[in-house]
Design a protein around this motif. Structure first.
Motif, PDB file in Angstrom:
ATOM      1  N   ILE A 130       5.107 -16.380  53.038  1.00  0.00           N
ATOM      2  CA  ILE A 130       3.724 -16.803  53.286  1.00  0.00           C
ATOM      3  C   ILE A 130       2.796 -16.297  52.184  1.00  0.00           C
ATOM      4  CG2 ILE A 130       4.045 -16.914  55.777  1.00  0.00           C
ATOM      5  CD1 ILE A 130       2.557 -14.226  55.962  1.00  0.00           C
ATOM      6  N   ALA A 131       3.354 -15.507  51.261  1.00  0.00           N
ATOM      7  CA  ALA A 131       2.550 -14.985  50.145  1.00  0.00           C
ATOM      8  C   ALA A 131       3.237 -15.348  48.825  1.00  0.00           C
ATOM      9  CB  ALA A 131       2.390 -13.475  50.264  1.00  0.00           C
ATOM     10  N   PRO A 132       3.175 -16.609  48.430  1.00  0.00           N
ATOM     11  CA  PRO A 132       3.844 -17.027  47.188  1.00  0.00           C
ATOM     12  C   PRO A 132       3.183 -16.399  45.972  1.00  0.00           C
ATOM     13  CG  PRO A 132       2.463 -18.789  48.034  1.00  0.00           C
ATOM     14  CD  PRO A 132       2.482 -17.720  49.088  1.00  0.00           C
ATOM     15  N   ALA A 133       3.939 -16.322  44.892  1.00  0.00           N
ATOM     16  CA  ALA A 133       3.421 -15.742  43.651  1.00  0.00           C
ATOM     17  C   ALA A 133       2.227 -16.553  43.155  1.00  0.00           C
ATOM     18  CB  ALA A 133       4.511 -15.720  42.591  1.00  0.00           C
ATOM     19  N   GLU A 134       1.211 -15.851  42.709  1.00  0.00           N
ATOM     20  CA  GLU A 134       0.002 -16.532  42.261  1.00  0.00           C
ATOM     21  C   GLU A 134       0.252 -17.310  40.975  1.00  0.00           C
ATOM     22  OE1 GLU A 134      -4.690 -15.512  41.190  1.00  0.00           O
ATOM     23  OE2 GLU A 134      -3.332 -13.960  41.958  1.00  0.00           O
ATOM     24  N   HIS A 135       1.031 -16.712  40.076  1.00  0.00           N
ATOM     25  CA  HIS A 135       1.343 -17.361  38.813  1.00  0.00           C
ATOM     26  C   HIS A 135       2.854 -17.274  38.572  1.00  0.00           C
ATOM     27  CE1 HIS A 135      -2.902 -17.704  37.845  1.00  0.00           C
ATOM     28  NE2 HIS A 135      -3.055 -16.408  38.083  1.00  0.00           N
ATOM     29  N   PRO A 136       3.620 -18.146  39.217  1.00  0.00           N
ATOM     30  CA  PRO A 136       5.083 -18.071  39.059  1.00  0.00           C
ATOM     31  C   PRO A 136       5.498 -18.333  37.616  1.00  0.00           C
ATOM     32  CG  PRO A 136       4.440 -20.127  40.126  1.00  0.00           C
ATOM     33  CD  PRO A 136       3.208 -19.273  40.064  1.00  0.00           C
ATOM     34  N   GLU A 137       6.566 -17.665  37.207  1.00  0.00           N
ATOM     35  CA  GLU A 137       7.072 -17.827  35.857  1.00  0.00           C
ATOM     36  C   GLU A 137       7.642 -19.238  35.705  1.00  0.00           C
ATOM     37  OE1 GLU A 137       9.973 -15.410  32.727  1.00  0.00           O
ATOM     38  OE2 GLU A 137       9.717 -14.718  34.784  1.00  0.00           O
ATOM     39  N   LYS A 138       7.162 -19.968  34.735  1.00  0.00           N
ATOM     40  CA  LYS A 138       7.558 -21.365  34.591  1.00  0.00           C
ATOM     41  C   LYS A 138       8.926 -21.523  33.933  1.00  0.00           C
ATOM     42  CE  LYS A 138       2.867 -23.258  34.484  1.00  0.00           C
ATOM     43  NZ  LYS A 138       1.887 -24.078  33.724  1.00  0.00           N
TER      44      LYS A 138
END
Length: 418
Positions: A130-138
């Motif tokens: 419910i708390a996904p990464a704000e800036h996931p590594e692309k």
């Protein structure tokens, strides 16, 4: 009556031919057009009746060929008409369609929800947060190389698995390497050698050495360190890999027939042209796990300190444990282990091996991961998974189990039109 039924095609062809001749004489010559169909049928039927090679065509002249036609059409009829989107093996239509859509730059979204039976026993899923990464590594990367490695490599989490030049055409190899260059992932050569087509676009290469040591062998089929060092030291080669077995035919070796061993393939593999090219079942350069570790260390030194790994399909569990024990005993740690699942594919696997030999990927991956963790060497040895990965879910599944990255072969083959 039974004889008439068995010979219905020649009798019918003869009857229609006679009728067409009569109508051509009495009414119009255009009736002779029927002979274009009936005469070949009659000729085939007479040949079938008198030949002695095939019982079914002798007993059912002409008509038995319809059975052969049905056999030839059966795979296509099943694929295009009978099978559902989720039923095909080894890859359902849904999987192939997803790969094709992404390869063509088309939309890959799926409207109206899943078609899978979420209440079924075979349904699998990933638990989200419910708390996904704000800036996931692309473009996540994995550093491969322990403290015994002088030149660590930053690998993508998805790469092209081993497929040899010779099994694949030159155009296919070039296309895959161009994709690796553009996508920023590596391209495993397979055991067929590091060909000039692997070099044409400059994509990162993992050079695989199987039991034939193709591209790094002497005339007797033994490992040639000078030839190996010459190729492995190229900047494009990022890692090298010892192939012990592959999932589709573990412990079987292989044979490239003489008809396929062209001058170009012979030069790449360092074998005689126009002669059968054999991949032995086992290695000559080592015979025990400890000797294999020493050979891996030698390969690492000859390549200039680049990462070296082993690839295998898990069979006897104690053999996987013996490999890990050899790491502890010798103090030599390969930089990575690739686990190939028994569901892997090849064009040269006997059905018995393809269907019933070797551990499936999930089981083999769990066993090898537990062996590395239990021996306290997982921090030194990266773990990769290879077997039927074609989507983000398959990637996530293997990473959750313990893999550091995944390799795929057939999905990339689909993408270039296989």
């Amino acid at each position: 009556m039974n004889s008439i039924i068995r010979n219905i095609v020649p009798l019918g062809s003869l009857l229609v031919s006679v009728l067409a001749l009569a109508l051509a004489v009495w009414i119009s010559p255009w009736w002779l057009i029927l002979l274009l169909v009936t005469v070949p049928l009659l000729a085939f039927s007479l040949y079938d009746y008198f030949q002695k090679d095939w019982t079914i065509t002798r007993n059912y002249p002409g008509a038995a060929r319809i059975r052969w036609l049905a056999y030839d059409l059966r795979p296509f009829l099943r694929a295009y008409i009978v099978e559902g989107d989720l039923e095909g093996k080894p890859y359902p239509y849904e999987a192939r369609n997803l790969v094709h859509a992404r390869a063509r730059g088309q939309t890959d979204t799926h409207p109206f929800g899943t078609e899978r039976d979420v209440e079924g026993a075979e349904y699998q899923w990933v638990n989200h947060s419910i708390a996904p990464a704000e800036h996931p590594e692309k473009s996540p990367r994995v550093t491969v190389g322990n403290d015994q490695c002088a030149k660590p490599y930053s690998a993508s989490v998805l790469n092209i698995s081993a497929m040899s030049f010779g099994a694949l055409s030159a155009n296919a190899v070039e296309a895959l390497n161009l994709g690796a260059k553009q996508g920023g992932f590596y391209h495993d050569t397979g055991e067929g050698g590091f060909s000039r087509y692997h070099q044409s676009h400059g994509g990162d290469i993992v050079w695989e050495l199987g039991s034939g040591y193709f591209g790094a062998r002497d005339d007797a089929g033994n490992f040639d360190p000078e030839l190996f060092a010459e190729q492995a030291s190229r900047d494009q080669v990022k890692m090298t890999e010892i192939k012990l077995s592959q999932g589709a035919k573990p412990g079987h070796g292989g044979l490239l027939p003489a008809a396929k061993v062209t001058e170009e393939i012979a030069e790449t593999r360092k074998v005689p042209a126009h002669q059968d090219c054999l991949s032995p079942r086992g290695h000559k350069a080592f015979s025990t796990p400890a000797q294999m570790m020493e050979f891996a260390a030698r390969m690492r030194d000859l390549s200039g300190g680049k990462p070296v790994g082993i690839k295998l399909c898990i069979g006897q569990p104690h053999e996987a444990f013996a490999v890990v024990k050899a790491m502890q005993k010798t103090g030599i740690y390969p930089d990575f282990v690739v686990v190939d699942g028994a569901e892997g594919g090849t064009g040269a696997a006997p059905l018995e091996l393809s269907d019933h030999v070797g551990m499936p990927l999930i089981d083999g991956l769990v066993l090898m991961r537990n062996a590395l963790v239990g021996a306290g060497v997982k921090d030194k040895v990266r773990l990769a998974a290879s077997g039927k990965v074609y989507s983000g879910y398959g990637l996530a599944q293997n990473l959750a189990i313990g893999a550091d990255w995944c390799n795929a072969a057939r999905a990339f083959m689909f993408s270039i039109g296989c």
